[in-house]
Design a protein around this motif. Structure first.
Motif, mmCIF file in Angstrom:
data_model
loop_
_atom_site.group_PDB
_atom_site.id
_atom_site.type_symbol
_atom_site.label_atom_id
_atom_site.label_comp_id
_atom_site.label_asym_id
_atom_site.label_seq_id
_atom_site.Cartn_x
_atom_site.Cartn_y
_atom_site.Cartn_z
ATOM 1 N N GLU A 138 0.827 -1.212 0.000
ATOM 2 C CA GLU A 138 0.000 0.000 0.000
ATOM 3 C C GLU A 138 0.861 1.262 0.000
ATOM 4 O OE1 GLU A 138 -2.554 -0.639 3.409
ATOM 5 O OE2 GLU A 138 -4.182 -1.328 2.098
ATOM 6 N N ASN A 152 2.395 1.680 -3.460
ATOM 7 C CA ASN A 152 1.393 2.141 -4.430
ATOM 8 C C ASN A 152 1.065 3.614 -4.229
ATOM 9 O OD1 ASN A 152 1.036 -0.174 -5.991
ATOM 10 N ND2 ASN A 152 -0.457 -1.036 -4.583
ATOM 11 N N TYR A 178 4.142 5.586 -5.449
ATOM 12 C CA TYR A 178 4.150 5.524 -6.915
ATOM 13 C C TYR A 178 3.215 6.580 -7.502
ATOM 14 C CZ TYR A 178 2.808 3.538 -11.481
ATOM 15 O OH TYR A 178 2.514 3.353 -12.799
ATOM 16 N N ASP A 179 1.988 6.591 -6.995
ATOM 17 C CA ASP A 179 0.983 7.524 -7.486
ATOM 18 C C ASP A 179 1.377 8.972 -7.195
ATOM 19 O OD1 ASP A 179 -1.672 7.977 -8.673
ATOM 20 O OD2 ASP A 179 -2.186 8.704 -6.659
ATOM 21 N N ARG A 183 6.960 0.237 -8.044
ATOM 22 C CA ARG A 183 6.181 -0.780 -8.762
ATOM 23 C C ARG A 183 6.715 -2.181 -8.463
ATOM 24 N NH1 ARG A 183 2.256 0.036 -8.487
ATOM 25 N NH2 ARG A 183 2.010 -2.128 -9.004
ATOM 26 N N ALA A 204 5.937 -3.119 -4.774
ATOM 27 C CA ALA A 204 4.515 -3.403 -4.575
ATOM 28 C C ALA A 204 4.153 -4.753 -5.184
ATOM 29 C CB ALA A 204 3.649 -2.291 -5.182
#
Length: 108
Positions: free
Chosen positions: A18, A21, A24-25, A44, A47
């Protein structure tokens, strides 16, 4: 069930996935995305391996120690990269990655 012995690791893997992610975002929204390329790439990979190991442990994989060793290596790499950046999401991700790496090493 086979996964009960790894319940804490499964939770740690999920939390790391989590955090990666989210990082990353958030990295994709940074002003200089090209500067964040290595962070994004490792987010990436980390995760993905955390999610895979989580699922494999739930299935009672016979390769837990081998997969955990690979996961620890990727988590450390991601943590080291995230640690280079001052963004809060990177720092939180690094913390989650290092915690996960240590947990993986315990069964590797």
């Amino acid at each position: 069930m086979a996964h009960e012995q790894h319940q804490q690791l499964i939770q740690t893997l999920h939390e790391c996935m989590e955090a990666c992610n989210h990082c990353y975002d958030a990295c994709l929204r940074e002003e200089d995305v090209s500067m964040m390329a290595d962070c994004i790439r490792l987010d990436r990979e980390c995760a993905d391996i955390c999610a895979f190991l989580e699922q494999a442990l739930m299935r009672g994989t016979l390769f837990a120690s081998d997969l955990a060793a690979v996961c620890a290596k990727i988590c450390e790499a991601c943590g080291n990269e995230c640690q280079k950046h001052d963004h809060e999401h990177c720092q939180k991700c690094a913390e989650a990655c290092f915690k996960c790496a240590e947990a993986c090493k315990e069964i590797a």
